[in-house]
Design a protein around this motif. Structure first.
Motif: not given
Length: 137
Positions: A86-90, A114-127, A129-131
């Motif tokens: 849900q967070f990713k979609n938003n 690109s989809d790959a760049d978005f995936e990297h951005l999403f992972i960076a944001v989640v990381n 937030l987790s940190d």
């Protein structure tokens, strides 16, 4: 960075005594996809990453960043899979609706990711937030 992720996936696979084709079958990808992950030429997408975490009994933090949290913290993830999706979609919807342009004259915006760049951005944001969450505990 992808090479380091690949090395961790390979190490975990070998520790579990699995061959590449066995891991591939367990996570629902082709053996060549597992080979690409381990060689660092591809990074697993979030659904595949979730399957890797489950099968290899590890965490996304370890696979993506090499940080192995304690067993106690592993039992209470910051987000469940539904919340992550849900967070990713938003996040994608916001980026597409309100493009952020950069200050240079190139006219590049986040819409151009690109989809790959978005995936990297999403992972960076989640990381990130987790940190932040783990520092606040």
């Amino acid at each position: 960075m992808s090479k380091e992720i690949g090395n961790r996936i390979k190490l975990l696979r070998k520790q579990k005594g699995l061959k590449q084709d066995q891991l591939a079958a367990a996570i629902g990808v082709s053996p060549s996809a597992v080979s690409n992950y381990e060689q660092g030429t591809r990074v697993p997408k979030d659904d595949t990453l979730s399957a890797l975490v489950e099968v290899l009994d590890t965490t996304t933090d370890y696979i993506l960043r090499g940080v192995e949290p304690s067993k106690a913290s592993r039992s209470t993830p910051l987000f469940n899979q539904e919340e992550l999706q849900q967070f990713k979609n938003n996040m994608r919807r916001i980026i597409l609706a309100e493009p952020v342009t950069f200050g240079d004259s190139s006219g590049t915006s986040f819409r151009d990711l690109s989809d790959a760049d978005f995936e990297h951005l999403f992972i960076a944001v989640v990381n990130a937030l987790s940190d932040t969450e783990s520092k606040n505990k």
